[in-house]
Motif scaffolding. Structure first.
Motif, mmCIF file in Angstrom:
data_model
loop_
_atom_site.group_PDB
_atom_site.id
_atom_site.type_symbol
_atom_site.label_atom_id
_atom_site.label_comp_id
_atom_site.label_asym_id
_atom_site.label_seq_id
_atom_site.Cartn_x
_atom_site.Cartn_y
_atom_site.Cartn_z
ATOM 1 N N PRO A 50 0.810 -1.236 0.000
ATOM 2 C CA PRO A 50 0.000 0.000 0.000
ATOM 3 C C PRO A 50 0.841 1.283 0.000
ATOM 4 N N ILE A 51 2.086 1.185 0.429
ATOM 5 C CA ILE A 51 2.903 2.402 0.515
ATOM 6 C C ILE A 51 3.056 3.081 -0.861
ATOM 7 N N GLY A 52 3.034 2.278 -1.911
ATOM 8 C CA GLY A 52 3.268 2.874 -3.225
ATOM 9 C C GLY A 52 2.006 3.135 -4.016
ATOM 10 N N VAL A 53 0.847 2.885 -3.427
ATOM 11 C CA VAL A 53 -0.391 2.916 -4.214
ATOM 12 C C VAL A 53 -1.222 4.148 -3.881
ATOM 13 N N GLN A 54 -1.393 5.032 -4.829
ATOM 14 C CA GLN A 54 -2.187 6.245 -4.617
ATOM 15 C C GLN A 54 -3.629 5.999 -5.057
ATOM 16 N N THR A 55 -4.328 5.229 -4.222
ATOM 17 C CA THR A 55 -5.702 4.834 -4.541
ATOM 18 C C THR A 55 -6.590 6.052 -4.788
ATOM 19 N N GLY A 56 -7.421 5.978 -5.815
ATOM 20 C CA GLY A 56 -8.348 7.073 -6.088
ATOM 21 C C GLY A 56 -8.446 7.348 -7.577
ATOM 22 N N ALA A 57 -9.276 8.333 -7.918
ATOM 23 C CA ALA A 57 -9.442 8.727 -9.318
ATOM 24 C C ALA A 57 -8.568 9.947 -9.593
ATOM 25 N N HIS A 58 -7.728 9.845 -10.600
ATOM 26 C CA HIS A 58 -6.799 10.916 -10.926
ATOM 27 C C HIS A 58 -7.039 11.403 -12.352
ATOM 28 N N PHE A 59 -6.637 12.624 -12.617
ATOM 29 C CA PHE A 59 -6.685 13.154 -13.988
ATOM 30 C C PHE A 59 -5.224 13.412 -14.365
ATOM 31 N N ILE A 60 -4.582 12.387 -14.915
ATOM 32 C CA ILE A 60 -3.135 12.466 -15.170
ATOM 33 C C ILE A 60 -2.801 11.931 -16.553
ATOM 34 N N ASP A 61 -1.583 12.223 -16.998
ATOM 35 C CA ASP A 61 -1.210 11.765 -18.338
ATOM 36 C C ASP A 61 -0.643 10.341 -18.288
ATOM 37 N N GLY A 62 -0.461 9.786 -19.475
ATOM 38 C CA GLY A 62 -0.017 8.397 -19.586
ATOM 39 C C GLY A 62 1.352 8.172 -18.978
ATOM 40 N N ASP A 63 2.245 9.148 -19.125
ATOM 41 C CA ASP A 63 3.586 9.011 -18.555
ATOM 42 C C ASP A 63 3.520 8.908 -17.031
ATOM 43 N N HIS A 64 2.781 9.821 -16.406
ATOM 44 C CA HIS A 64 2.661 9.783 -14.948
ATOM 45 C C HIS A 64 1.966 8.497 -14.499
ATOM 46 N N SER A 65 0.988 8.088 -15.284
ATOM 47 C CA SER A 65 0.239 6.885 -14.946
ATOM 48 C C SER A 65 1.141 5.650 -15.007
ATOM 49 N N CYS A 66 2.020 5.626 -15.994
ATOM 50 C CA CYS A 66 3.000 4.543 -16.121
ATOM 51 C C CYS A 66 3.883 4.502 -14.871
ATOM 52 N N ALA A 67 4.317 5.680 -14.416
ATOM 53 C CA ALA A 67 5.159 5.749 -13.219
ATOM 54 C C ALA A 67 4.401 5.209 -12.006
ATOM 55 N N GLU A 68 3.136 5.586 -11.885
ATOM 56 C CA GLU A 68 2.328 5.101 -10.762
ATOM 57 C C GLU A 68 2.154 3.579 -10.826
ATOM 58 N N GLY A 69 1.970 3.074 -12.046
ATOM 59 C CA GLY A 69 1.846 1.627 -12.222
ATOM 60 C C GLY A 69 3.114 0.909 -11.782
ATOM 61 N N ALA A 70 4.255 1.476 -12.163
ATOM 62 C CA ALA A 70 5.537 0.865 -11.794
ATOM 63 C C ALA A 70 5.705 0.834 -10.281
ATOM 64 N N ASN A 125 -3.426 1.880 -24.791
ATOM 65 C CA ASN A 125 -4.066 2.893 -25.643
ATOM 66 C C ASN A 125 -4.688 4.033 -24.833
ATOM 67 N N SER A 126 -4.393 4.096 -23.533
ATOM 68 C CA SER A 126 -4.943 5.164 -22.698
ATOM 69 C C SER A 126 -4.085 5.305 -21.444
ATOM 70 N N PRO A 127 -4.174 6.451 -20.771
ATOM 71 C CA PRO A 127 -3.474 6.574 -19.491
ATOM 72 C C PRO A 127 -3.868 5.474 -18.501
ATOM 73 N N GLN A 128 -5.146 5.085 -18.485
ATOM 74 C CA GLN A 128 -5.552 4.003 -17.578
ATOM 75 C C GLN A 128 -4.755 2.732 -17.863
ATOM 76 N N GLU A 129 -4.627 2.420 -19.148
ATOM 77 C CA GLU A 129 -3.871 1.211 -19.488
ATOM 78 C C GLU A 129 -2.380 1.373 -19.218
ATOM 79 N N CYS A 130 -1.892 2.604 -19.245
ATOM 80 C CA CYS A 130 -0.481 2.809 -18.892
ATOM 81 C C CYS A 130 -0.256 2.353 -17.454
ATOM 82 N N PHE A 131 -1.236 2.593 -16.608
ATOM 83 C CA PHE A 131 -1.151 2.116 -15.220
ATOM 84 C C PHE A 131 -1.287 0.585 -15.175
#
Lengths: 387, 189
Positions: free
Chosen positions: A5-25, A150-156
C-alpha cells in the motif's frame, strides 16, 4: 500477492499516460529506475524521481541509455524490481543490453514512449515505429514480451502487468507507449492495494551446495537468488550452462537458446492478450494496437453505418504475436486491415499468419500525428474490392 | 452530451493549461463524463500564443485530437487571430473583453465576452483571471456542472489560495448567468 500500500495512490486521478506509467511501476513494486530522460518519456522519470523518496526507491539519472539499461540489470540481480524509460533514440542504444537481459534472464521493464523516427525524428510527436525493433533489435535469437497501451488508464494497468510478466518469465518486458498516449491526460482509477495482483520473483531458498542458478527444471524459468546472499552465482552474456559458467559448445547453445525461446513460445496462450469486438461474422477485421486502436473505432463505426460487416481486434500484448487467433480469423474473413503509425511493421506478422487466405491491407503512416479515421475507412472499403 | 471539443488559448503565464486541466478534471472526476486533454508541445508553448485542447463527452472518447472546436475560450489577441478560424460551424467563442478585439467574426459563431482581468484585479490578484474565465465558461457552455467545477478548482489550485479562486470562479459564473439572461431565449441553441 498484493501490492504494497505504501506505493499505491488509490483514487481517481486526472493524469497523463507518462505519470500513470510511473504510478503503475511504483504500485507493481518497482524500486529502482535508471534513465537518461528523453522527450516524450521524461514525465515518467520525473514522477519516479519525485515519488521514490517516499517509497524507498532509488532513481539514478545516468550518463546515457547504455548505462541505464545495464544499471537496472545490476539492481535486478540485487533483488529489486527495476525499470528504465526512454524513447526511440535511447531505445536504439539499449538494444545490446536487451539481448543481455534476455540471455541472462534478468527480469526488468523497458518503457519506450515512441516518437517519430528514424534518428532524432520528431521528438514531440507520436509514432509506432519501434515495434519490430522491440522484438528483433538485439542480435541473436531470443524472446521478449511487449505490451501496447491505448490510454493513461492502461499505462497504469499494463505497467503492473509488464512487471508481473517480467518476474514470472524472467524476460525483459517492453511497454510500447507512444507520445500521444504518454502526454494524453485522462481519468486514471488506481484501485486499493489489496485489489492489485502482484507476481513476485520465484526465489530459491534451498541448500547452497548444489544450487545451479540456471537450472530451469520443467517450468523452463529458473529460480533466482539475490547477489550477496551467499549463493554461488555467475551471470554472463556468454553461452552458459546450468551453473551459469561459460560453456561455449554447440550442445549448450542449442539447449539454452531453445529454452529461452520456448519459455515464451510454449506459454504464449497465457501471455497473449487481445480485445475483440464484432469479429464474429465480420467480413473485415481491423487489427490495431496502441493509440491506433482508438482512431480505428470511428472508422469502423462509419463503415458499419455504410452496411459493412467490420470487426476489431486490438493487440494488447503485441509480442508474442497472437498467431493462432490471426490464423483462425484469416480463414473466416475476407480481409484484415492493419493501421499503424509506421510504414508497415506488424502488418508483416498479420500477412505471415494470413498466409494468403484473405486479403491483408496495410494502412501506413509516417508518424507525427495519428491516422485520420477516413483513411482507415478508405482502406476497409478498398480491402473488400474484388473479393 | 455529445462529443464537445474545447480549445482554450492565451499567452504563456495566463494559466491557460491549468484552466483546461481543471475543466477536464471537473468533467472526468467530478461529473462522471469522459475527458481527454492533449498537451501542446513545442516552441509555441513558451511565450507567445499557447493553447489547451480537450474533449468532453458522455461517451468514451476515441479519436484523441480536436478537429474543429465547438467551444473556444481566448484570453489574448494573438490566440484569437491564430485559433478562432478553427471554430466549428455554430461554435461558441468566449473572449476576455479587454484583451481581445473580435473582428471578421463569422456570423455562425455565438460570441460571449467578460472583462475577466478587471474582475480578477478587483478580487486583488490578476493571476486568477483564468479561474474567472473558467467560471464564465462553465456558466455559458454547461459542459460541466457548477459543483463539479468548484470541486476541481479546489483540488487543482495551490494550497491556501482556494478561497480566492472560489471567489474568482463564482464571479465568472455569475457574470455568465447575467450574460445569458440578456440573450433572447430563442437565439440560444
Amino acid at each position: 500477492m498484493h501490492a504494497d500500500p505504501i506505493g499505491v495512490q488509490t483514487g481517481a486521478h486526472f493524469i497523463d499516460g507518462d505519470h500513470s506509467c510511473a504510478e503503475g511501476a511504483i504500485a507493481a513494486g518497482c524500486r529502482f529506475v535508471a534513465g537518461y530522460p528523453i522527450t516524450p518519456s521524461t514525465e515518467v522519470v520525473e514522477r519516479m524521481a519525485e515519488r521514490f523518496p517516499f517509497v524507498g526507491g532509488i532513481f539514478i539519472q545516468m550518463e546515457d541509455e547504455i548505462a541505464s539499461s545495464i544499471a537496472i540489470q545490476g539492481a535486478a540481480w540485487g533483488g529489486k524490481k527495476t525499470m528504465t524509460v526512454t524513447s526511440g533514440p535511447g531505445f536504439s542504444l539499449m538494444m545490446e543490453h536487451i539481448g543481455f537481459a534476455a540471455m541472462t534472464e534478468t527480469p526488468c521493464v523497458f518503457v519506450d514512449v515512441q516518437r517519430a523516427g528514424p534518428s532524432t525524428g520528431l521528438p514531440t510527436m507520436p509514432a509506432q515505429g519501434d515495434m519490430m525493433q522491440a522484438r528483433w533489435g538485439s542480435h541473436g535469437d531470443y524472446s521478449i514480451i511487449a505490451l501496447s497501451p491505448n490510454s493513461p488508464q492502461e499505462c497504469f494497468d499494463l505497467t503492473i502487468h509488464a512487471f508481473n510478466l517480467s518476474e514470472r518469465y524472467r524476460v525483459p518486458v517492453m511497454m510500447m507507449m507512444d507520445e500521444c498516449v504518454g502526454h494524453m491526460i485522462e481519468r486514471v482509477v488506481i484501485p486499493e492495494a489489496e485489489k492489485i495482483e502482484i507476481v513476485e520473483r520465484k526465489m530459491y531458498e534451498g541448500p547452497k551446495e548444489n544450487f545451479q542458478p540456471f537450472d530451469a527444471g520443467r517450468d523452463m524459468v529458473p529460480m533466482m537468488v539475490k547477489a550477496g546472499d551467499g549463493y554461488r552465482i555467475h551471470v554472463t552474456g556468454l553461452t552458459h550452462d546450468e551453473r551459469g559458467y561459460p560453456n561455449m559448445t554447440v550442445n549448450t547453445q542449442g539447449r539454452l537458446i531453445q529454452r529461452l525461446m520456448d519459455k515464451i513460445r510454449l506459454n504464449a496462450d497465457d501471455i497473449v492478450m487481445y480485445k475483440e469486438e464484432d469479429v464474429k461474422d465480420a467480413d473485415v477485421v481491423v487489427v490495431s494496437y496502441g493509440i491506433t486502436s482508438r482512431t480505428a473505432i470511428p472508422a469502423i463505426e462509419q463503415a458499419k453505418a455504410k452496411g459493412l460487416k467490420v470487426g476489431h481486434l486490438r493487440l494488447v500484448v503485441v509480442w508474442p504475436f497472437p498467431e493462432k487467433r490471426i490464423k483462425e480469423l484469416a480463414r473466416h474473413v475476407k480481409s484484415l486491415v492493419v493501421p499503424e503509425l509506421n510504414m508497415g511493421q506488424i502488418v508483416y506478422e498479420v500477412e505471415r499468419c494470413a498466409a494468403g487466405q484473405c486479403n491483408v491491407v496495410s494502412v501506413p503512416h509516417a508518424g507525427g500525428t495519428v491516422h485520420q479515421p477516413k483513411d482507415i475507412l478508405a482502406a476497409i472499403e478498398k480491402s473488400l474490392r474484388g473479393k | 452530451m455529445p462529443r464537445t471539443e474545447i480549445k482554450i488559448g492565451g499567452f504563456g503565464g495566463q494559466g491557460v493549461i491549468l484552466s483546461g486541466y481543471i475543466l477536464g478534471r471537473a468533467a472526468s472526476i467530478f461529473d462522471s463524463k469522459s475527458a481527454t486533454m492533449i498537451q501542446a508541445f513545442g516552441p509555441e508553448a513558451r511565450g507567445s500564443a499557447c493553447s489547451a485542447e480537450l474533449i468532453i463527452s458522455n461517451e468514451a472518447i476515441t479519436y484523441p485530437y480536436i478537429v474543429a472546436p465547438n467551444v473556444m475560450v481566448v484570453m489574448s489577441q494573438e490566440a484569437y487571430t491564430k485559433f478562432s478560424p478553427q471554430l466549428a460551424q455554430g461554435g461558441m467563442l468566449l473572449t476576455e473583453e479587454d484583451l481581445v478585439v473580435t473582428h471578421n467574426l463569422r456570423s455562425d459563431i455565438k460570441h460571449y465576452s467578460i472583462p475577466a482581468t478587471r474582475i480578477a484585479e478587483e478580487l486583488g490578484k490578476r493571476l486568477v483571471l483564468n479561474i474567472v474565465m473558467l467560471g464564465f465558461a462553465t456558466a455559458i457552455t454547461n459542459v460541466v456542472g457548477r459543483e463539479a467545477a468548484r470541486k476541481a478548482v479546489k483540488v487543482s489550485v495551490p494550497k491556501g489560495t482556494e478561497e480566492l479562486n472560489f471567489a474568482a470562479f463564482e464571479k465568472g459564473y455569475e457574470y455568465g448567468l447575467e450574460v445569458l439572461k440578456k440573450i433572447p431565449e430563442k437565439s440560444l441553441a
